[in-house]
Design a protein around this motif. Structure first.
Motif, PDB file in Angstrom:
ATOM      1  N   GLY A  71      81.022 -14.269 -37.266  1.00 29.67           N
ATOM      2  CA  GLY A  71      80.448 -13.506 -38.360  1.00 29.67           C
ATOM      3  C   GLY A  71      78.944 -13.594 -38.412  1.00 29.67           C
ATOM      4  N   PHE A  72      78.345 -12.522 -38.930  1.00 32.61           N
ATOM      5  CA  PHE A  72      76.910 -12.461 -39.181  1.00 32.61           C
ATOM      6  C   PHE A  72      76.701 -11.904 -40.577  1.00 32.61           C
ATOM      7  N   CYS A  73      75.729 -12.428 -41.275  1.00 31.73           N
ATOM      8  CA  CYS A  73      75.326 -11.879 -42.562  1.00 31.73           C
ATOM      9  C   CYS A  73      73.808 -11.778 -42.522  1.00 31.73           C
ATOM     10  N   LEU A  74      73.295 -10.635 -42.960  1.00 33.88           N
ATOM     11  CA  LEU A  74      71.854 -10.392 -42.911  1.00 33.88           C
ATOM     12  C   LEU A  74      71.308 -10.124 -44.305  1.00 33.88           C
ATOM     13  N   GLN A  75      70.003  -9.924 -44.359  1.00 35.91           N
ATOM     14  CA  GLN A  75      69.317  -9.665 -45.613  1.00 35.91           C
ATOM     15  C   GLN A  75      70.067  -8.614 -46.431  1.00 35.91           C
ATOM     16  N   GLY A  76      70.214  -8.902 -47.724  1.00 37.16           N
ATOM     17  CA  GLY A  76      70.885  -7.972 -48.620  1.00 37.16           C
ATOM     18  C   GLY A  76      72.394  -8.124 -48.647  1.00 37.16           C
ATOM     19  N   GLU A  77      72.917  -9.202 -48.035  1.00 40.54           N
ATOM     20  CA  GLU A  77      74.355  -9.447 -48.026  1.00 40.54           C
ATOM     21  C   GLU A  77      74.641 -10.841 -48.589  1.00 40.54           C
ATOM     22  N   PHE A  78      75.898 -11.046 -48.976  1.00 42.44           N
ATOM     23  CA  PHE A  78      76.326 -12.364 -49.422  1.00 42.44           C
ATOM     24  C   PHE A  78      76.832 -13.156 -48.232  1.00 42.44           C
ATOM     25  N   VAL A  79      76.690 -14.479 -48.303  1.00 44.45           N
ATOM     26  CA  VAL A  79      77.194 -15.362 -47.254  1.00 44.45           C
ATOM     27  C   VAL A  79      77.788 -16.605 -47.894  1.00 44.45           C
ATOM     28  N   SER A  80      78.862 -17.080 -47.273  1.00 41.77           N
ATOM     29  CA  SER A  80      79.521 -18.297 -47.722  1.00 41.77           C
ATOM     30  C   SER A  80      80.606 -18.626 -46.713  1.00 41.77           C
ATOM     31  N   ALA A  81      80.965 -19.889 -46.611  1.00 39.70           N
ATOM     32  CA  ALA A  81      82.223 -20.257 -45.945  1.00 39.70           C
ATOM     33  C   ALA A  81      83.256 -20.048 -47.054  1.00 39.70           C
ATOM     34  N   TYR A  82      83.610 -18.799 -47.248  1.00 39.71           N
ATOM     35  CA  TYR A  82      84.282 -18.376 -48.466  1.00 39.71           C
ATOM     36  C   TYR A  82      85.652 -19.018 -48.664  1.00 39.71           C
ATOM     37  N   ASP A  83      86.377 -19.258 -47.579  1.00 45.28           N
ATOM     38  CA  ASP A  83      87.672 -19.919 -47.732  1.00 45.28           C
ATOM     39  C   ASP A  83      87.489 -21.335 -48.271  1.00 45.28           C
ATOM     40  N   SER A  84      86.487 -22.039 -47.785  1.00 43.62           N
ATOM     41  CA  SER A  84      86.188 -23.386 -48.285  1.00 43.62           C
ATOM     42  C   SER A  84      85.686 -23.316 -49.723  1.00 43.62           C
ATOM     43  N   PHE A  85      84.868 -22.326 -50.022  1.00 41.71           N
ATOM     44  CA  PHE A  85      84.338 -22.136 -51.376  1.00 41.71           C
ATOM     45  C   PHE A  85      85.488 -21.942 -52.369  1.00 41.71           C
ATOM     46  N   LEU A  86      86.435 -21.089 -52.023  1.00 40.89           N
ATOM     47  CA  LEU A  86      87.549 -20.807 -52.935  1.00 40.89           C
ATOM     48  C   LEU A  86      88.477 -21.989 -53.120  1.00 40.89           C
ATOM     49  N   GLU A 158      78.165   0.755 -36.657  1.00 39.00           N
ATOM     50  CA  GLU A 158      78.377   0.354 -38.044  1.00 39.00           C
ATOM     51  C   GLU A 158      77.309  -0.588 -38.576  1.00 39.00           C
ATOM     52  N   ARG A 159      76.775  -1.438 -37.705  1.00 40.46           N
ATOM     53  CA  ARG A 159      75.784  -2.419 -38.151  1.00 40.46           C
ATOM     54  C   ARG A 159      74.654  -2.529 -37.122  1.00 40.46           C
ATOM     55  N   PRO A 160      73.899  -1.460 -36.925  1.00 36.25           N
ATOM     56  CA  PRO A 160      72.860  -1.466 -35.888  1.00 36.25           C
ATOM     57  C   PRO A 160      71.800  -2.547 -36.089  1.00 36.25           C
ATOM     58  N   GLU A 161      71.630  -3.003 -37.317  1.00 35.34           N
ATOM     59  CA  GLU A 161      70.648  -4.057 -37.574  1.00 35.34           C
ATOM     60  C   GLU A 161      71.025  -5.356 -36.864  1.00 35.34           C
ATOM     61  N   ILE A 163      72.469  -5.563 -33.877  1.00 43.54           N
ATOM     62  CA  ILE A 163      72.077  -5.405 -32.478  1.00 43.54           C
ATOM     63  C   ILE A 163      70.578  -5.673 -32.323  1.00 43.54           C
ATOM     64  N   LYS A 164      69.795  -5.300 -33.319  1.00 40.55           N
ATOM     65  CA  LYS A 164      68.340  -5.466 -33.254  1.00 40.55           C
ATOM     66  C   LYS A 164      67.889  -6.901 -33.545  1.00 40.55           C
ATOM     67  N   GLN A 165      68.638  -7.636 -34.346  1.00 41.38           N
ATOM     68  CA  GLN A 165      68.154  -8.919 -34.846  1.00 41.38           C
ATOM     69  C   GLN A 165      68.859 -10.154 -34.287  1.00 41.38           C
ATOM     70  N   ILE A 166      70.021  -9.978 -33.691  1.00 38.52           N
ATOM     71  CA  ILE A 166      70.841 -11.121 -33.296  1.00 38.52           C
ATOM     72  C   ILE A 166      70.788 -11.291 -31.781  1.00 38.52           C
ATOM     73  N   PRO A 167      70.614 -12.522 -31.290  1.00 37.52           N
ATOM     74  CA  PRO A 167      70.626 -12.749 -29.843  1.00 37.52           C
ATOM     75  C   PRO A 167      71.932 -12.259 -29.200  1.00 37.52           C
ATOM     76  N   LEU A 168      71.804 -11.695 -28.005  1.00 32.89           N
ATOM     77  CA  LEU A 168      72.960 -11.105 -27.320  1.00 32.89           C
ATOM     78  C   LEU A 168      74.073 -12.110 -27.046  1.00 32.89           C
ATOM     79  N   LYS A 169      73.733 -13.375 -26.818  1.00 36.71           N
ATOM     80  CA  LYS A 169      74.796 -14.355 -26.554  1.00 36.71           C
ATOM     81  C   LYS A 169      75.716 -14.516 -27.758  1.00 36.71           C
ATOM     82  N   TYR A 170      75.178 -14.365 -28.957  1.00 41.22           N
ATOM     83  CA  TYR A 170      76.009 -14.456 -30.153  1.00 41.22           C
ATOM     84  C   TYR A 170      76.828 -13.181 -30.344  1.00 41.22           C
ATOM     85  N   ILE A 171      76.237 -12.039 -30.018  1.00 39.06           N
ATOM     86  CA  ILE A 171      76.974 -10.771 -30.103  1.00 39.06           C
ATOM     87  C   ILE A 171      78.132 -10.790 -29.114  1.00 39.06           C
TER      88      ILE A 171
END
Length: 190
Positions: A71-86, A158-161, A163-171
């Motif tokens: 998973g990736f979360c970028l500016q303007g989005e929420f982030v959490s290890a949501y299963d652990s949070f819940l 769907e999420r071109p940002e 592709i522009k911001q994340i290193p290719l090894k993570y993609i």
């Protein structure tokens, strides 16, 4: 904090009293690039809005090349290890700042208070939960039904940002291929 209020107001009308109650419980957290801010075995105590930066969710491995990014979360989005949070149980994955990152975070306990004390808390919580579920469901279906090439194209569309911001090894890890296979896919479609 203005970005967060604008984002929330795109979901629901927020009066000043509710905003003041909610925002008084937010804490600003800043992480430098490559910082791990939630480790395997820790309990996620926050749900956070990314004011600046980006975060990677991944399963660490002894060999860094074998880490699984899911998973990736970028500016303007929420982030959490949501299963652990819940569940308030330890997480099996990590959160890492991919670049210098600023978060506005609310703790589990404070969020429960917001749900109980404001008119908008439950609406925002439901919307955020539904959005996180849809992202997860779509990714799972794509992993089961689409080729790696189609997963890359979908991500690009769907999420071109990302592709522009994340290193290719993570993609590559995210779409379930090696960096070399991603390189071949990119050559084929360009």
């Amino acid at each position: 904090m203005n970005k967060l209020r604008s984002y929330l107001e795109s979901i629901v009308d927020i009066d000043d009293a509710d905003w003041n109650y909610f925002s008084s419980r937010l804490i600003k957290r800043e992480f430098s690039k490559k910082s791990i801010f939630l480790n395997v075995g820790e309990v996620e105590n926050y749900i956070s809005f990314i004011d600046e930066g980006g975060v990677r969710l991944f399963i660490p491995k002894e060999d860094e090349e074998k880490e699984i990014t899911f998973g990736f979360c970028l500016q303007g989005e929420f982030v959490s290890a949501y299963d652990s949070f819940l569940t308030q149980m330890p997480t099996l994955y990590q959160l890492e700042a991919l670049m210098d990152t600023t978060l506005w975070s609310i703790s589990y306990a404070d969020l429960q208070d917001v749900y109980n004390a404001t008119k908008i808390g439950n609406t925002i919580g439901r919307y955020t939960t539904e959005k996180l579920f849809l992202i997860k469901s779509k990714r799972e279906q794509s992993l089961l039904n689409d080729t790696a090439e189609q997963r890359y194209i979908n991500l690009f569309e769907e999420r071109p940002e990302i592709i522009k911001q994340i290193p290719l090894k993570y993609i590559a890890s995210y779409i379930g291929v090696t960096p070399q296979a991603l390189s071949r896919i990119r050559k084929r479609i360009s």
